[in-house]
Scaffold this motif. Structure first.
Motif, PDB file in Angstrom:
ATOM      1  N   SER A  39     -37.202 -28.080 -23.345  1.00  0.00           N
ATOM      2  CA  SER A  39     -35.804 -28.023 -22.934  1.00  0.00           C
ATOM      3  C   SER A  39     -35.680 -28.005 -21.415  1.00  0.00           C
ATOM      4  O   SER A  39     -34.811 -28.676 -20.841  1.00  0.00           O
ATOM      5  CB  SER A  39     -35.148 -26.778 -23.540  1.00  0.00           C
ATOM      6  OG  SER A  39     -33.812 -26.691 -23.153  1.00  0.00           O
ATOM      7  N   ILE A  40     -36.554 -27.261 -20.766  1.00  0.00           N
ATOM      8  CA  ILE A  40     -36.555 -27.210 -19.303  1.00  0.00           C
ATOM      9  C   ILE A  40     -36.897 -28.579 -18.727  1.00  0.00           C
ATOM     10  O   ILE A  40     -36.270 -29.044 -17.774  1.00  0.00           O
ATOM     11  CB  ILE A  40     -37.534 -26.121 -18.792  1.00  0.00           C
ATOM     12  CG1 ILE A  40     -36.992 -24.734 -19.154  1.00  0.00           C
ATOM     13  CG2 ILE A  40     -37.760 -26.252 -17.288  1.00  0.00           C
ATOM     14  CD1 ILE A  40     -37.989 -23.619 -18.952  1.00  0.00           C
ATOM     15  N   LYS A  41     -37.881 -29.239 -19.323  1.00  0.00           N
ATOM     16  CA  LYS A  41     -38.254 -30.588 -18.856  1.00  0.00           C
ATOM     17  C   LYS A  41     -37.080 -31.552 -19.001  1.00  0.00           C
ATOM     18  O   LYS A  41     -36.830 -32.372 -18.110  1.00  0.00           O
ATOM     19  CB  LYS A  41     -39.447 -31.112 -19.648  1.00  0.00           C
ATOM     20  CG  LYS A  41     -40.759 -30.485 -19.277  1.00  0.00           C
ATOM     21  CD  LYS A  41     -41.881 -31.105 -20.098  1.00  0.00           C
ATOM     22  CE  LYS A  41     -43.233 -30.549 -19.795  1.00  0.00           C
ATOM     23  NZ  LYS A  41     -44.298 -31.159 -20.627  1.00  0.00           N
ATOM     24  N   ASP A  42     -36.355 -31.452 -20.121  1.00  0.00           N
ATOM     25  CA  ASP A  42     -35.183 -32.304 -20.321  1.00  0.00           C
ATOM     26  C   ASP A  42     -34.125 -32.040 -19.264  1.00  0.00           C
ATOM     27  O   ASP A  42     -33.519 -32.967 -18.724  1.00  0.00           O
ATOM     28  CB  ASP A  42     -34.579 -32.078 -21.712  1.00  0.00           C
ATOM     29  CG  ASP A  42     -35.345 -32.772 -22.818  1.00  0.00           C
ATOM     30  OD1 ASP A  42     -36.131 -33.700 -22.519  1.00  0.00           O
ATOM     31  OD2 ASP A  42     -35.149 -32.404 -23.990  1.00  0.00           O
ATOM     32  N   THR A  43     -33.895 -30.770 -18.950  1.00  0.00           N
ATOM     33  CA  THR A  43     -32.908 -30.401 -17.949  1.00  0.00           C
ATOM     34  C   THR A  43     -33.282 -30.945 -16.579  1.00  0.00           C
ATOM     35  O   THR A  43     -32.429 -31.496 -15.864  1.00  0.00           O
ATOM     36  CB  THR A  43     -32.751 -28.872 -17.881  1.00  0.00           C
ATOM     37  OG1 THR A  43     -32.388 -28.382 -19.174  1.00  0.00           O
ATOM     38  CG2 THR A  43     -31.703 -28.461 -16.863  1.00  0.00           C
ATOM     39  N   ILE A  44     -34.542 -30.831 -16.226  1.00  0.00           N
ATOM     40  CA  ILE A  44     -35.006 -31.336 -14.939  1.00  0.00           C
ATOM     41  C   ILE A  44     -34.895 -32.862 -14.893  1.00  0.00           C
ATOM     42  O   ILE A  44     -34.450 -33.420 -13.891  1.00  0.00           O
ATOM     43  CB  ILE A  44     -36.463 -30.888 -14.670  1.00  0.00           C
ATOM     44  CG1 ILE A  44     -36.504 -29.379 -14.451  1.00  0.00           C
ATOM     45  CG2 ILE A  44     -37.061 -31.636 -13.480  1.00  0.00           C
ATOM     46  CD1 ILE A  44     -37.900 -28.800 -14.399  1.00  0.00           C
TER      47      ILE A  44
END
Length: 57
Positions: free
Chosen positions: A49-54
């Motif tokens: 999820s963090i990777k998607d946000t970034i």
């Protein structure tokens, strides 16, 4: 959607199945493995999820 989210979600489902099976047959070790796998899956899902946000920023 990042592949970590997909793999993490699969681990959560697999962990839930292990917990249910462990409880059904009275196997505390299997139940504990399932709980650990659920936690690992949730962590991996969060990383994805963090990777998607970034990536979207």
């Amino acid at each position: 959607m990042d592949k970590d989210r997909v793999i993490g979600s699969a681990k959560v489902v697999k962990g839930k199945a292990k917990v249910a099976l462990g409880r059904a047959i009275g196997d505390a070790k299997l139940e504990a493995e399932g709980e650990a796998e659920k936690i690992e899956g949730k962590s991996q899902n969060a990383v994805g999820s963090i990777k998607d946000t970034i990536r979207d920023a």
